[in-house]
Enzyme design. Sequence first.
Site, mmCIF file in Angstrom:
data_model
loop_
_atom_site.group_PDB
_atom_site.id
_atom_site.type_symbol
_atom_site.label_atom_id
_atom_site.label_comp_id
_atom_site.label_asym_id
_atom_site.label_seq_id
_atom_site.Cartn_x
_atom_site.Cartn_y
_atom_site.Cartn_z
ATOM 1 N N GLU A 91 -7.876 -105.550 12.912
ATOM 2 C CA GLU A 91 -8.428 -105.671 11.569
ATOM 3 C C GLU A 91 -8.820 -107.094 11.161
ATOM 4 O O GLU A 91 -9.699 -107.264 10.332
ATOM 5 C CB GLU A 91 -7.404 -105.127 10.562
ATOM 6 C CG GLU A 91 -7.100 -103.659 10.707
ATOM 7 C CD GLU A 91 -8.302 -102.777 10.411
ATOM 8 O OE1 GLU A 91 -8.967 -103.006 9.381
ATOM 9 O OE2 GLU A 91 -8.587 -101.880 11.226
ATOM 10 N N SER A 482 37.188 -59.052 -12.052
ATOM 11 C CA SER A 482 38.623 -59.347 -12.030
ATOM 12 C C SER A 482 38.945 -60.744 -11.529
ATOM 13 O O SER A 482 40.083 -61.198 -11.669
ATOM 14 C CB SER A 482 39.351 -58.315 -11.162
ATOM 15 O OG SER A 482 39.258 -57.032 -11.764
#
Length: 839
Positions: A91, A482
């Site tokens: 680059e 229960s």
Amino acid sequence: MLRFILSFFGTIFSMITLGIGLAALSLGAIFYMYGKDLPSYEVLSQYRPKTISRIYSGEGQIIDEFATERRVFTPAEEIPDIVKQAFISAEDKNFYTHPGYDVRGMAAAFIDAVKSRGADLRGASTITQQVMKNFLLDGSRSAERKIKELILAARIEKAMDKERILELYLNEIDLGVRSFGVTAAAQSYFNKPLSQLSPAEAAFLAVHPKAPYSYHPVKNREAALERRNFILREMFENGYLTDAEYEEARNDPLRTVQNGDFPSYQSSRQSRDYFTEEVRRQVTQLFGLTQEQFSSEGYAIRATVDAELQVVAAHALQRQLEDFDRSLGKWRGTSEKIAEENLGSEDAWRAALSALSVPRDITLDGQWYPAVVLGVEEQRLVIGIEGVEATESEPFEVPRDDIKWMSGDFFDNFERGDVVLVRRVTSDGAFVRWSLRQVPEVQGGFMAMDVNTGRVLAMQGGFSYQESNFNRATQAMRQPGSSFKPFVYAAALDSGYSPATIIVDAPIEVNTPQGLWRPQNSSEKFYGPTPLRTGIEQSRNLMTIRLAQEVGMDVVGAYAERFDIYEKMNPFLSNSLGAQETTLYRVVAAYAMFANGGERVEPTLVDRVQDRSGKTIYRHDQRACVDCSLASLPAGEAPEIQTNRDRIMNAVTAYQLTSMMRGVVERGTASGAINLPVPIAGKTGTTNDAKDVWFVGFSSNIVAGCYIGYDNPRSLGRGAFGASVCGPVFQDFMEVAVDKFGGGAFKVPEDCQFIKIDRYTGGRLPDDASGDNVIAECFRAGEEPVFGIMFDGGFAMSADLPLFDEVPSAAKQVTTSTGETATVGPNASFGTLSSGGLY
């Protein structure tokens, strides 16, 4: 003549000088005009890129990731030189020498454009300019943006060193396959850390900034190789590679995850499951985050999960759900179908199958695979299986014997194109056949946690997360049935009652706005005067209702709220039987407080949260370690951990209740289902018509709970009970948990005095008594228990029943767990323990 010539050239020189001056002035004006309103580059000093948030197991292994952009921020000093050199060569080869813009590069790009008459147009942006474009400007291709880019690049070069600029660039850049920054890209393409990349692999990463999604290693292989080799040549010419290194890298065949050369980074982790999704939900609530914020802030979250127990929990619940489903004998399949035109070739049906959303996260007794029905015959089903190749030893067929459990034959249940799930059946490791599987319609949840710290060790919110991400352990509101009864008994025990207190088990009738309510015991029988212990061991509904009436539903509700079962409990008698809905998460957390002796623990799936800089911003365990700072301790001594937990229940009450719940497991409703080598206490739960079944139990250090039921509640059938349906899930899980973490006797409080009683009648027995009916009950030290008093909750009995040592119905003064005097018995007034009215 000479004067004329000098005048001519002087005029030309003046015009040139004036032109240059005007050009410089115009250029300066342009740069001034565009430069005065530019964004401040100072924002780069507070750079906070979107970064992956990761969840780690207790052993430090990554178990899940959440990301809007797959990025792992890596400081410049931790990025290898070979990676930096690859990107600089690709680059901006003059990066370390130019002032932010590259005049030579721009001139070269201009000359190339002229020579090619516009055919070869290439950018001349430096890495610094790209950083400006990515962070501060839009991505438009215009002269205005280019001018601004140049101005900002020149400015930033004066304020920030080259390594910092390169760090910003290499962490921000999009490198394809939804990966941002070099670290995430190295994982995505090669499943490697940056430090292990070869020059060829580093060069391949540098291929992508130019066009992130144009150089895929499979779809655009030739273009990717050509661009990679160009970058390698640049690296060689720039002096970053030797001749040998260049030749070796250039001949590298480009091996990537996408080519199947390396296992995927994702494949090394388990699929997302209920646990990690619940971690995300807890952390977002803890910090008030949105989903996007959580996925981009780079949190490191240490989860409480035990990886081994999580798998055990998932398989234990899945196995029970599948067994229940197969007992019904009905085939439903996946409801997915592949069109006939996609069944003509293997490539076509494989492509169609891979595109379908069917669960792929089930590993019960082996991996479950999606498959498609290719042929239906009388004695076999011909199938095609995703991700598997047919062999002579493992043919793609399901034999008739495999469907004995379902009603009907292959023709009744299957058609060509049906999508199914299959797994291998093996014997001693050898392949036997492919077997059809289906996700059960019945669902459930399971959760286990440490009783002392609240750390959730395992959580399974359903059969398959990919099939349904609704977490039934934390999100499903269900009737506990229960399994709620221990909180009624806890309220009574803490209010002066004892395990030997007698409650009448007889018919009850209650007028309600909906009509006459006649609750019954599960057995549909009545047992007369019975001690509290037997009432909970045998899960007697009528005794529980009478006890709740005696104690007062306001007191029971306060206990339920104190234990965080409910935020607000409605004071109706039916709720004493668990009619009001809550979550498994709340119930299991509440049972932990029985197990640890009555101290509050807050359940959590998160041990610690660190921000992106490594700073701890949340820690669950706030206990202090007194001796941890000492260099050494005497032999045999462990560090002292000081607890700062609140006491939520009297320690004697907690032990009494735990002892009674041990009776549930040893001789009560769970006695046939639970058999472990350490003491276990627990409670079954079955709601009306068995729409929900529960079992919640605990050892001295681990509490675990399960519920099973349909998402749209309906009966599970007459034979479904908490012990028979949920008990096996608890048993399978705790066998492994006990083997790993052990367990011991429940701690006896110092204030306990033991008196032997008859567990059938509640009568006191001599200290030397023995036999199946004898049990040593814990009573509060210094309190002289009164035996033989019976309570009926103020309800008239519908028949004369034999009563144990019946005494006149009268109020009695007792000492509560707090040392105060309270009244128990009928017709108590406000502030005493019996409400005396219906709710």
